[in-house]
Design a protein around this motif. Structure first.
Motif, PDB file in Angstrom:
ATOM      1  N   SER B 125       0.932  -1.194   0.023  1.00 27.54           N
ATOM      2  CA  SER B 125       0.008   0.095  -0.020  1.00 27.54           C
ATOM      3  C   SER B 125       0.652   1.404   0.039  1.00 27.54           C
ATOM      4  CB  SER B 125      -0.974  -0.089   1.214  1.00 27.54           C
ATOM      5  OG  SER B 125      -0.117  -0.048   2.441  1.00 27.54           O
ATOM      6  N   THR B 126       1.779   1.229   0.491  1.00 28.08           N
ATOM      7  CA  THR B 126       2.798   2.398   0.414  1.00 28.08           C
ATOM      8  C   THR B 126       3.045   3.095  -0.952  1.00 28.08           C
ATOM      9  OG1 THR B 126       3.911   1.863   2.591  1.00 28.08           O
ATOM     10  CG2 THR B 126       5.155   3.204   1.316  1.00 28.08           C
ATOM     11  N   TYR B 127       2.981   2.062  -1.644  1.00 26.35           N
ATOM     12  CA  TYR B 127       3.549   2.711  -3.152  1.00 26.35           C
ATOM     13  C   TYR B 127       2.146   3.725  -3.647  1.00 26.35           C
ATOM     14  CZ  TYR B 127       7.587  -0.098  -4.111  1.00 26.35           C
ATOM     15  OH  TYR B 127       8.809  -0.542  -3.880  1.00 26.35           O
ATOM     16  N   LEU B 128       1.115   3.293  -3.161  1.00 22.86           N
ATOM     17  CA  LEU B 128      -0.056   4.021  -3.572  1.00 22.86           C
ATOM     18  C   LEU B 128       0.077   5.584  -2.634  1.00 22.86           C
ATOM     19  CD1 LEU B 128      -3.044   1.480  -4.130  1.00 22.86           C
ATOM     20  CD2 LEU B 128      -1.176   2.186  -5.614  1.00 22.86           C
ATOM     21  N   ASP B 129       0.305   5.391  -1.507  1.00 22.09           N
ATOM     22  CA  ASP B 129       0.426   6.407  -0.424  1.00 22.09           C
ATOM     23  C   ASP B 129       1.613   7.480  -1.120  1.00 22.09           C
ATOM     24  OD1 ASP B 129      -1.328   5.491   1.500  1.00 22.09           O
ATOM     25  OD2 ASP B 129       0.126   4.376   2.181  1.00 22.09           O
ATOM     26  N   ALA B 130       2.655   6.795  -1.664  1.00 24.04           N
ATOM     27  CA  ALA B 130       3.564   7.692  -2.001  1.00 24.04           C
ATOM     28  C   ALA B 130       3.153   8.396  -3.378  1.00 24.04           C
ATOM     29  CB  ALA B 130       5.047   6.908  -2.291  1.00 24.04           C
ATOM     30  N   LEU B 131       2.580   7.648  -4.395  1.00 21.84           N
ATOM     31  CA  LEU B 131       2.285   8.199  -5.633  1.00 21.84           C
ATOM     32  C   LEU B 131       1.106   9.121  -5.469  1.00 21.84           C
ATOM     33  CD1 LEU B 131       2.587   7.463  -8.499  1.00 21.84           C
ATOM     34  CD2 LEU B 131       0.484   5.562  -8.305  1.00 21.84           C
ATOM     35  N   ALA B 132       0.312   8.985  -4.460  1.00 21.76           N
ATOM     36  CA  ALA B 132      -0.833  10.153  -3.979  1.00 21.76           C
ATOM     37  C   ALA B 132      -0.071  11.227  -3.591  1.00 21.76           C
ATOM     38  CB  ALA B 132      -1.892   9.714  -2.848  1.00 21.76           C
ATOM     39  N   PHE B 133       1.039  10.951  -2.886  1.00 23.99           N
ATOM     40  CA  PHE B 133       1.842  12.243  -2.293  1.00 23.99           C
ATOM     41  C   PHE B 133       2.551  12.942  -3.621  1.00 23.99           C
ATOM     42  CE2 PHE B 133       5.639  14.258  -0.780  1.00 23.99           C
ATOM     43  CZ  PHE B 133       5.120  14.935   0.260  1.00 23.99           C
ATOM     44  N   ALA B 134       3.032  12.295  -4.580  1.00 22.21           N
ATOM     45  CA  ALA B 134       3.581  12.675  -5.580  1.00 22.21           C
ATOM     46  C   ALA B 134       2.438  13.600  -6.432  1.00 22.21           C
ATOM     47  CB  ALA B 134       4.468  12.189  -6.236  1.00 22.21           C
ATOM     48  N   GLY B 135       1.298  13.468  -6.598  1.00 25.25           N
ATOM     49  CA  GLY B 135       0.243  13.713  -7.495  1.00 25.25           C
ATOM     50  C   GLY B 135       0.072  13.098  -8.685  1.00 25.25           C
ATOM     51  N   GLY B 136       0.697  11.685  -8.499  1.00 28.38           N
ATOM     52  CA  GLY B 136       0.759  10.697  -9.778  1.00 28.38           C
ATOM     53  C   GLY B 136      -0.732   9.932  -9.722  1.00 28.38           C
ATOM     54  N   ALA B 137      -0.829   9.087 -10.706  1.00 29.40           N
ATOM     55  CA  ALA B 137      -2.203   8.088 -10.828  1.00 29.40           C
ATOM     56  C   ALA B 137      -1.513   6.843 -11.026  1.00 29.40           C
ATOM     57  CB  ALA B 137      -3.036   8.554 -11.783  1.00 29.40           C
ATOM     58  N   LYS B 138      -2.182   5.735 -10.290  1.00 32.37           N
ATOM     59  CA  LYS B 138      -1.862   4.330 -10.581  1.00 32.37           C
ATOM     60  C   LYS B 138      -2.849   3.868 -11.583  1.00 32.37           C
ATOM     61  CE  LYS B 138      -4.402   1.428  -8.762  1.00 32.37           C
ATOM     62  NZ  LYS B 138      -5.444   0.643  -7.621  1.00 32.37           N
ATOM     63  N   VAL B 139      -2.343   3.068 -12.480  1.00 32.28           N
ATOM     64  CA  VAL B 139      -2.855   2.333 -13.611  1.00 32.28           C
ATOM     65  C   VAL B 139      -2.702   0.836 -13.049  1.00 32.28           C
ATOM     66  CG1 VAL B 139      -3.296   1.904 -15.921  1.00 32.28           C
ATOM     67  CG2 VAL B 139      -2.771   4.222 -15.069  1.00 32.28           C
ATOM     68  N   GLY B 140      -3.735   0.066 -12.366  1.00 32.81           N
ATOM     69  CA  GLY B 140      -3.602  -0.877 -11.944  1.00 32.81           C
ATOM     70  C   GLY B 140      -3.602  -2.108 -12.798  1.00 32.81           C
ATOM     71  N   VAL B 141      -2.878  -3.171 -12.900  1.00 33.97           N
ATOM     72  CA  VAL B 141      -2.655  -4.281 -13.856  1.00 33.97           C
ATOM     73  C   VAL B 141      -3.060  -5.595 -12.842  1.00 33.97           C
ATOM     74  CG1 VAL B 141      -1.423  -5.722 -15.271  1.00 33.97           C
ATOM     75  CG2 VAL B 141      -1.142  -3.365 -15.256  1.00 33.97           C
ATOM     76  N   PRO B 142      -4.162  -6.311 -13.084  1.00 31.77           N
ATOM     77  CA  PRO B 142      -4.607  -7.376 -12.252  1.00 31.77           C
ATOM     78  C   PRO B 142      -3.712  -8.530 -12.307  1.00 31.77           C
ATOM     79  CG  PRO B 142      -6.244  -7.198 -13.862  1.00 31.77           C
ATOM     80  CD  PRO B 142      -5.323  -5.933 -14.063  1.00 31.77           C
ATOM     81  N   THR B 143      -3.345  -9.184 -11.478  1.00 33.50           N
ATOM     82  CA  THR B 143      -2.933 -10.623 -11.254  1.00 33.50           C
ATOM     83  C   THR B 143      -3.879 -11.451 -10.504  1.00 33.50           C
ATOM     84  OG1 THR B 143      -1.580 -10.370  -9.315  1.00 33.50           O
ATOM     85  CG2 THR B 143      -0.557  -9.660 -11.425  1.00 33.50           C
ATOM     86  N   VAL B 144      -3.782 -12.738 -11.042  1.00 29.91           N
ATOM     87  CA  VAL B 144      -4.950 -13.730 -10.255  1.00 29.91           C
ATOM     88  C   VAL B 144      -4.146 -14.885  -9.645  1.00 29.91           C
ATOM     89  CG1 VAL B 144      -6.682 -12.802 -11.918  1.00 29.91           C
ATOM     90  CG2 VAL B 144      -5.320 -14.687 -12.405  1.00 29.91           C
ATOM     91  N   MET B 145      -5.103 -15.297  -8.793  1.00 34.33           N
ATOM     92  CA  MET B 145      -4.519 -16.567  -7.905  1.00 34.33           C
ATOM     93  C   MET B 145      -4.441 -17.674  -8.768  1.00 34.33           C
ATOM     94  SD  MET B 145      -6.265 -18.176  -4.532  1.00 34.33           S
ATOM     95  CE  MET B 145      -7.538 -19.114  -5.760  1.00 34.33           C
ATOM     96  N   GLU B 146      -5.355 -17.953  -9.596  1.00 35.29           N
ATOM     97  CA  GLU B 146      -5.237 -19.003 -10.554  1.00 35.29           C
ATOM     98  C   GLU B 146      -3.909 -19.204 -11.288  1.00 35.29           C
ATOM     99  OE1 GLU B 146      -7.734 -16.752 -10.235  1.00 35.29           O
ATOM    100  OE2 GLU B 146      -9.234 -18.110  -9.097  1.00 35.29           O
ATOM    101  N   ASN B 147      -3.489 -18.188 -11.493  1.00 37.87           N
ATOM    102  CA  ASN B 147      -2.148 -17.997 -12.297  1.00 37.87           C
ATOM    103  C   ASN B 147      -1.017 -17.694 -11.377  1.00 37.87           C
ATOM    104  OD1 ASN B 147      -0.817 -18.361 -14.842  1.00 37.87           O
ATOM    105  ND2 ASN B 147      -1.135 -16.156 -15.168  1.00 37.87           N
ATOM    106  N   ASP B 148      -1.130 -17.948 -10.289  1.00 34.37           N
ATOM    107  CA  ASP B 148      -0.011 -17.969  -9.059  1.00 34.37           C
ATOM    108  C   ASP B 148       0.200 -16.291  -9.110  1.00 34.37           C
ATOM    109  OD1 ASP B 148      -0.132 -20.492  -8.497  1.00 34.37           O
ATOM    110  OD2 ASP B 148       1.682 -21.075  -9.696  1.00 34.37           O
ATOM    111  N   PHE B 149      -0.608 -15.458  -9.429  1.00 28.87           N
ATOM    112  CA  PHE B 149      -0.385 -14.028  -9.275  1.00 28.87           C
ATOM    113  C   PHE B 149       0.723 -13.663 -10.261  1.00 28.87           C
ATOM    114  CE2 PHE B 149      -2.250 -15.064  -5.165  1.00 28.87           C
ATOM    115  CZ  PHE B 149      -3.591 -14.051  -5.203  1.00 28.87           C
ATOM    116  N   ALA B 150       0.956 -14.282 -11.573  1.00 27.96           N
ATOM    117  CA  ALA B 150       1.960 -13.925 -12.328  1.00 27.96           C
ATOM    118  C   ALA B 150       1.692 -12.495 -12.972  1.00 27.96           C
ATOM    119  CB  ALA B 150       2.336 -15.180 -13.553  1.00 27.96           C
TER     120      ALA B 150
END
Lengths: 275, 389
Positions: B125-150
């Motif tokens: 979560s700290t990455y998102l806190d730091a990103l918010a502090f810097a004024g940046g935006a997260k673009v999330g890319v999902p990973t899934v359990m069925e694929n061992d979160f690859a």
């Protein structure tokens, strides 16, 4: 003054002496007994308690443990304190004669730093400067008391300006870190952090002059509402301040005053604050 | 705390703030902590002794903001040996106040207001806190359990936009414990190069790889060398969480930015900690090897417990924790973590604090002695079995 190890010298505007053997032993003992893990974000409770008592003697009044955040040194104090009371699109007024660390810390996210002209002799902001349009347009005002360049101080009646600023909704950050070097703090303006929803913050080094500085140990004394925000930011920034420094400081806090005054009396410390 | 207060707290707190709220409660209850990433081992004695020697004999006044040269040299040697990263200790290393500060500095060095960072999720979560502090935006890319979160490079490439400036690659990942294989890492770094992105590599768990896995550092790859900032720290590998010591390596043009930021944010790291860090990197590796062996055994304990509790998981390939799917219980993980803490006095971290899509997961660390770990898992199991009935 010499540069040899074990002697006393003035470095970056403060006296330096190696850490005493009792503080080293205390830090070592704590580390050896397993105090090597994360500690509370705002600091080890006993260190905060001791710091509250200490800052109340040097430029701050009415600080209690919960008002105190132990930081990884003066620069982290500057950064945390200025960042929680400014915004990227805002403006902070900083005296033109001041340590550049304040401007570095405050401007990091784009907050505009407006350097305010100072009295040539003292390096302090004059009454005219304090009532200027530049200060008026700033959401936050940063001050050094004593000035890190000249050692001059804002006196007790400075509270008139402070009250005016707080009435206007401004935040004030005061670096009181050099106040232990004064021969007396009686006439010095002191930061009152007792208000639950106040907006005046004090920052500085803790127990300076006796060798703890290189371990990075600073403080922020803030009203509870601001302290809470600063703690949240420190969680994100560095989790906590290093344990070797905090446990050494805990021991040092008990003997600091006597050792500091002894060291001061043997050196030309008064000259430092009346340049 | 009244039920209303509890509900309010649950609704309000997210990410890092939520973790700290749970930590505080766990402390009150003297709970078994299977949440926070603080190894139960104390710092090895040779490192403590080195700190003591430094306090007694070294001139402690002289650290530059980027850290003692001797430590930067040791870090350069370490990353060369372990990570195949070639950096100059003069202009390729900055010592930080732990991994946490390193995260903030890396994000600030590469993000301006409006910039986008591509973040495989879930993530710390700290990455998102730091990103918010810097004024940046997260673009999330999902990973899934069925694929061992690859991490799927195709999804990463699809996430690139005109505003993208960086991609975050945490391997082993926190909280999923997935490790990015070498061929995938090469593809990801090539995508970064093609789109002129900086790679932010978090390798804090690089010493903890299981089942014959291989750790690959993006900064070691030809196309990653000049565009990667790599974070690591002493906290996890040397049980030095309290010392607050970490580092960032990278090319000079990025490290110079980090160095300037470090001067603005905090100044040099604690000098005593720095001398302790030199010993950690250059002293005998026995304690680290012993911890690694123990973690390996404890991981098996958690996996067995998860199996018996009916908790699914992607196979954890690294790290010091396992990310388990508790969706069969039908309860949001924030609520579940609170329930386990209240009823069993065991702290686990809710997956929802790492990413919104992980709200039916929990992260369980194995940073307790085996007996205590087993006890914590048994207590947790009792709560879960009551819920299943």
């Amino acid at each position: 003054m010499t540069n040899s190890k074990g002697s006393i010298e003035i470095v970056e505007s403060y006296m330096y002496k190696d850490l005493d053997s009792e503080s080293i032993a205390s830090s070592y003992s704590a580390l050896k007994s397993g105090q090597t893990h994360y500690v509370d974000v705002p600091g080890v409770p006993e260190v905060r308690e001791a710091a509250a008592e200490w800052v109340n003697g040097y430029g701050v009044i009415n600080a209690e443990k919960d008002n105190i955040i132990i930081t990884s040194g003066l620069q982290e104090s500057r950064f945390l304190a200025t960042q929680v009371v400014t915004s990227p699109e805002g403006q902070i007024a900083i005296p033109a004669v001041a340590n550049p660390g304040a401007s570095l810390a405050a401007s990091l996210r784009g907050c505009h730093v407006e350097n305010v002209a100072c009295d040539e002799e003292t390096g302090l902001l004059s009454s005219d400067a304090l009532e200027s349009d530049v200060v008026s347009a700033s959401q936050t005002i940063f001050l050094e008391n004593p000035s890190r360049v000249t050692g001059a101080i804002y006196s007790n009646d400075f509270s008139t300006h402070v009250n005016r600023f707080t009435d206007q909704g401004k935040h004030i950050v005061v670096d009181t870190g050099l106040s232990p070097w004064l021969s007396s703090v009686d006439n010095m303006y002191k930061v009152d952090v007792s208000s639950a929803d106040g907006s005046i913050i004090a920052i500085g080094e803790l127990w300076p002059g006796l060798g703890i500085e290189p371990q990075g140990l600073g403080f922020i004394a803030a009203p509870l509402n601001v302290a809470e925000k600063i703690v949240k930011m420190k969680q994100v920034l560095s989790i906590c301040t290093s344990t070797p420094a905090q446990f050494a400081a805990l021991e040092l806090s008990g003997s600091w005053k006597k050792m500091f005054n002894d060291s001061k009396s043997k050196n030309e410390i008064e000259a430092l604050v009346s340049l | 705390m009244s039920q209303q207060d509890k509900n309010t707290t649950k609704k309000k707190l997210t990410g890092t703030a939520l973790f700290y709220s749970l930590i505080a409660k766990a402390k009150e209850l003297d709970a078994i902590v299977l949440g926070r990433g603080d190894p139960d081992f104390d710092t090895p004695s040779n490192i403590v002794e080195a700190a003591n020697r430094a306090m007694k004999t070294k001139d402690l006044r002289s650290s530059p903001v980027e850290g003692l040269f001797e430590l930067r040299q040791a870090i350069s040697d370490r990353v060369s040996k372990i990570n195949n990263i070639d950096v100059d200790p003069n202009d390729g290393v900055v010592v930080t106040n732990g991994g946490q500060e390193a995260i903030m500095l890396m994000v600030l060095a590469t993000t301006s207001a409006g910039d986008e960072m591509i973040v495989p999720e879930p993530n710390y979560s700290t990455y998102l806190d730091a990103l918010a502090f810097a004024g940046g935006a997260k673009v999330g890319v999902p990973t899934v359990m069925e694929n061992d979160f690859a991490v799927d490079p195709t999804l990463v490439e699809q996430a690139v936009s005109d505003r993208s400036t960086s991609v975050l690659l945490v391997s082993p990942n926190n909280p999923t414990a997935s490790v990015i294989p070498t061929d995938t890492m090469e593809t990801l770094v090539d995508i970064a190069a093609k789109n002129d992105l900086v790679v932010l590599a978090d390798e804090i768990y690089d010493q903890f790889i299981y089942d014959g896995g291989v750790h690959c550092s993006p900064q070691s790859l030809a196309s990653g060398k000049d565009r990667t900032l790599t974070l690591n720290a002493f906290s996890k590998a040397y049980a030095m969480t309290g010392w607050r010591l970490g580092w960032i390596t990278g090319p000079a043009h990025l490290i110079n930015k980090v160095k300037l930021l470090k001067a603005s944010v905090s100044g040099p790291a604690n000098v005593v900690s720095q001398y302790a860090g030199i010993e950690a990197l250059t002293g005998p590796p026995d304690a680290l090897e012993d911890m690694k062996a123990r973690y390996h055994r404890r991981r098996k304990v958690v996996l067995d417990a998860f199996d018996s509790m009916g908790i699914s998981y992607g196979m954890p390939q690294g790290g010091q924790f396992i990310f388990g799917d508790v969706s069969h219980l039908g309860v949001d993980s924030v609520e579940l973590a609170a329930k386990i803490l209240d009823e069993a006095h065991v702290l686990v971290y809710p997956g929802g604090a790492f990413a919104p899509d992980s709200k039916y997961y929990v992260r369980v660390t194995f940073l307790q002695p085996e007996a205590k770990l087993k006890e914590g898992l048994e207590r947790m199991s009792k709560v879960l079995s009551k819920m299943s009935k």
